[in-house]
Motif scaffolding. Structure first.
Motif, PDB file in Angstrom:
ATOM      1  N   GLU A   1      44.606  39.629  27.314  1.00 17.38           N
ATOM      2  CA  GLU A   1      44.917  38.348  26.690  1.00 17.38           C
ATOM      3  C   GLU A   1      44.308  38.334  25.295  1.00 17.38           C
ATOM      4  O   GLU A   1      43.518  39.200  24.939  1.00 17.38           O
ATOM      5  CB  GLU A   1      44.374  37.207  27.545  1.00 17.38           C
ATOM      6  N   ARG A   2      44.680  37.353  24.502  1.00 13.90           N
ATOM      7  CA  ARG A   2      44.193  37.292  23.126  1.00 13.90           C
ATOM      8  C   ARG A   2      42.666  37.297  23.069  1.00 13.90           C
ATOM      9  O   ARG A   2      42.063  38.012  22.256  1.00 13.90           O
ATOM     10  CB  ARG A   2      44.739  36.050  22.419  1.00 13.90           C
ATOM     11  N   ASP A   3      42.018  36.538  23.925  1.00 13.66           N
ATOM     12  CA  ASP A   3      40.558  36.508  23.929  1.00 13.66           C
ATOM     13  C   ASP A   3      39.969  37.869  24.279  1.00 13.66           C
ATOM     14  O   ASP A   3      38.902  38.248  23.765  1.00 13.66           O
ATOM     15  CB  ASP A   3      40.049  35.460  24.921  1.00 13.66           C
ATOM     16  N   ASP A   4      40.654  38.612  25.157  1.00 14.41           N
ATOM     17  CA  ASP A   4      40.198  39.961  25.488  1.00 14.41           C
ATOM     18  C   ASP A   4      40.241  40.871  24.257  1.00 14.41           C
ATOM     19  O   ASP A   4      39.326  41.675  24.026  1.00 14.41           O
ATOM     20  CB  ASP A   4      41.079  40.580  26.582  1.00 14.41           C
ATOM     21  N   LEU A   5      41.310  40.752  23.483  1.00 16.74           N
ATOM     22  CA  LEU A   5      41.452  41.578  22.286  1.00 16.74           C
ATOM     23  C   LEU A   5      40.318  41.312  21.308  1.00 16.74           C
ATOM     24  O   LEU A   5      39.725  42.245  20.748  1.00 16.74           O
ATOM     25  CB  LEU A   5      42.802  41.304  21.615  1.00 16.74           C
ATOM     26  N   HIS A   6      40.009  40.041  21.101  1.00 15.90           N
ATOM     27  CA  HIS A   6      38.898  39.694  20.214  1.00 15.90           C
ATOM     28  C   HIS A   6      37.584  40.244  20.754  1.00 15.90           C
ATOM     29  O   HIS A   6      36.779  40.806  20.002  1.00 15.90           O
ATOM     30  CB  HIS A   6      38.812  38.169  20.068  1.00 15.90           C
ATOM     31  N   TYR A   7      37.368  40.106  22.038  1.00 18.69           N
ATOM     32  CA  TYR A   7      36.119  40.562  22.651  1.00 18.69           C
ATOM     33  C   TYR A   7      35.934  42.068  22.474  1.00 18.69           C
ATOM     34  O   TYR A   7      34.847  42.527  22.069  1.00 18.69           O
ATOM     35  CB  TYR A   7      36.123  40.213  24.145  1.00 18.69           C
ATOM     36  N   VAL A   8      36.979  42.829  22.751  1.00 21.88           N
ATOM     37  CA  VAL A   8      36.878  44.287  22.681  1.00 21.88           C
ATOM     38  C   VAL A   8      36.608  44.752  21.249  1.00 21.88           C
ATOM     39  O   VAL A   8      35.816  45.681  21.029  1.00 21.88           O
ATOM     40  CB  VAL A   8      38.163  44.929  23.239  1.00 21.88           C
ATOM     41  N   LEU A   9      37.234  44.114  20.283  1.00 17.44           N
ATOM     42  CA  LEU A   9      37.032  44.528  18.896  1.00 17.44           C
ATOM     43  C   LEU A   9      35.660  44.144  18.357  1.00 17.44           C
ATOM     44  O   LEU A   9      35.239  44.643  17.313  1.00 17.44           O
ATOM     45  CB  LEU A   9      38.127  43.940  18.006  1.00 17.44           C
ATOM     46  N   GLU A  10      34.963  43.270  19.060  1.00 23.65           N
ATOM     47  CA  GLU A  10      33.618  42.877  18.642  1.00 23.65           C
ATOM     48  C   GLU A  10      32.530  43.775  19.217  1.00 23.65           C
ATOM     49  O   GLU A  10      31.372  43.699  18.804  1.00 23.65           O
ATOM     50  CB  GLU A  10      33.352  41.423  19.052  1.00 23.65           C
ATOM     51  N   LEU A  11      32.881  44.650  20.179  1.00 27.06           N
ATOM     52  CA  LEU A  11      31.880  45.503  20.805  1.00 27.06           C
ATOM     53  C   LEU A  11      31.341  46.522  19.809  1.00 27.06           C
ATOM     54  O   LEU A  11      32.078  47.057  18.983  1.00 27.06           O
ATOM     55  CB  LEU A  11      32.480  46.227  22.013  1.00 27.06           C
ATOM     56  N   PRO A  12      30.028  46.846  19.880  1.00 29.16           N
ATOM     57  CA  PRO A  12      29.434  47.827  18.959  1.00 29.16           C
ATOM     58  C   PRO A  12      30.049  49.215  19.141  1.00 29.16           C
ATOM     59  O   PRO A  12      30.229  49.681  20.258  1.00 29.16           O
ATOM     60  CB  PRO A  12      27.953  47.826  19.358  1.00 29.16           C
ATOM     61  N   PHE A  13      30.348  49.865  18.042  1.00 30.16           N
ATOM     62  CA  PHE A  13      30.990  51.174  18.097  1.00 30.16           C
ATOM     63  C   PHE A  13      30.087  52.259  18.662  1.00 30.16           C
ATOM     64  O   PHE A  13      30.553  53.160  19.370  1.00 30.16           O
ATOM     65  CB  PHE A  13      31.444  51.569  16.689  1.00 30.16           C
ATOM     66  N   ASP A  14      28.820  52.210  18.338  1.00 30.36           N
ATOM     67  CA  ASP A  14      27.903  53.252  18.791  1.00 30.36           C
ATOM     68  C   ASP A  14      27.895  53.344  20.315  1.00 30.36           C
ATOM     69  O   ASP A  14      27.903  54.430  20.889  1.00 30.36           O
ATOM     70  CB  ASP A  14      26.484  53.000  18.276  1.00 30.36           C
ATOM     71  N   ASP A  15      27.901  52.181  20.981  1.00 37.17           N
ATOM     72  CA  ASP A  15      27.898  52.169  22.445  1.00 37.17           C
ATOM     73  C   ASP A  15      29.208  52.729  22.976  1.00 37.17           C
ATOM     74  O   ASP A  15      29.220  53.472  23.966  1.00 37.17           O
ATOM     75  CB  ASP A  15      27.706  50.734  22.959  1.00 37.17           C
ATOM     76  N   LEU A  16      30.324  52.383  22.338  1.00 43.31           N
ATOM     77  CA  LEU A  16      31.624  52.851  22.807  1.00 43.31           C
ATOM     78  C   LEU A  16      31.742  54.359  22.703  1.00 43.31           C
ATOM     79  O   LEU A  16      32.201  55.034  23.616  1.00 43.31           O
ATOM     80  CB  LEU A  16      32.740  52.191  21.986  1.00 43.31           C
ATOM     81  N   LEU A  17      31.322  54.914  21.573  1.00 41.21           N
ATOM     82  CA  LEU A  17      31.431  56.356  21.366  1.00 41.21           C
ATOM     83  C   LEU A  17      30.518  57.106  22.316  1.00 41.21           C
ATOM     84  O   LEU A  17      30.859  58.176  22.829  1.00 41.21           O
ATOM     85  CB  LEU A  17      31.097  56.701  19.921  1.00 41.21           C
ATOM     86  N   ALA A  18      29.348  56.559  22.579  1.00 41.62           N
ATOM     87  CA  ALA A  18      28.418  57.215  23.489  1.00 41.62           C
ATOM     88  C   ALA A  18      28.974  57.245  24.911  1.00 41.62           C
ATOM     89  O   ALA A  18      28.839  58.239  25.633  1.00 41.62           O
ATOM     90  CB  ALA A  18      27.068  56.490  23.471  1.00 41.62           C
TER      91      ALA A  18
END
Length: 238
Positions: free
Chosen positions: A218-235
């Motif tokens: 959903e739209r709120d999910d899209l906003h939430y995911v794009l706000e997550l820190p990149f360092d944690d995602l890449l790790a």
């Protein structure tokens, strides 16, 4: 003194640009799907343009569809992806795909469309409004491939970002084969929800179907995911 607020999309652009530069990937966005089909003939000859993005079947223009490609430092295409806004005509996601799922087949020969089925889950029945379909996700294989290096988590979110920038849809959906979905690929790309058993594709001469998962946001999910820190995602993705 004035305070400057950084929008999540601005932060994503800065962070993703840094990651793409690190991996030597340059992203390009286009809208001409005839040109995209020609590009694919050389970039991935074993996997032609998928039916959901066939410009001879669907009316697509800069207002409702786009494609994305990534090139390495040698100019070789190493990634593809595409988006298309669906003509919902007031239907729920469930109602739409019950009528139209055959327009979204896997790229495999010998499909038995008469026996194939779409099964709507609770979320699909509730989801109404504007809907963006995401497909064509591909990373070039080989010894120098970007697969398995964590970049997929940025590429998946790059599609979310483009969808928001162009259309800001109420929902975003996609399909994945069960073997891919159960390995955690939707989560690596950033999808927050999956529905097992959404699709059952039958093939001529075979009794056992291939199961497909539906991914959705959903739209709120899209906003939430794009706000997550990149360092944690890449790790987590590496």
């Amino acid at each position: 003194m004035s305070l400057v607020t950084i929008h999540p999309s601005d932060r994503f652009v800065a962070n993703s640009s840094e990651v793409f530069q690190k991996y030597g990937v340059e992203m390009e966005v286009g809208y001409d799907f005839h040109a995209y089909r020609d590009i694919l003939k050389f970039a991935r000859p074993d996997q032609p343009l998928g039916a959901p993005f066939d410009p001879d079947v669907h009316e697509m223009n800069p207002q409702n569809a786009l494609w994305m490609i990534g090139r390495n430092e040698s100019g070789e295409i190493v990634h593809t992806q595409a988006l298309r806004m669906l003509d919902m005509d007031g239907q729920s996601v469930a109602e739409y795909f019950i009528r139209h799922f055959r327009e979204f087949p896997p790229a495999a020969p010998g499909l038995d469309l008469g026996r194939s089925r779409f099964r709507a889950g609770p979320q699909a029945k509730r989801s109404r409004g504007t809907v963006c379909y995401n497909g064509e996700f591909w990373i070039k294989p080989g010894e120098a491939s970007l697969r398995g290096q964590g970049l997929s988590c940025v590429l998946g979110r790059y599609a979310f970002f483009q969808a928001m920038q162009h259309w800001d849809p109420d929902h975003m959906v996609g399909f994945m084969a069960k073997p891919v979905a159960t390995k955690g690929f939707p989560q690596r790309l950033g999808w927050m929800h999956t529905q097992p058993g959404a699709l059952r594709w039958f093939f001529e001469g075979r009794d056992q179907p291939v199961e497909g998962f539906m991914t959705f946001m959903e739209r709120d999910d899209l906003h939430y995911v794009l706000e997550l820190p990149f360092d944690d995602l890449l790790a987590m993705a590496a």
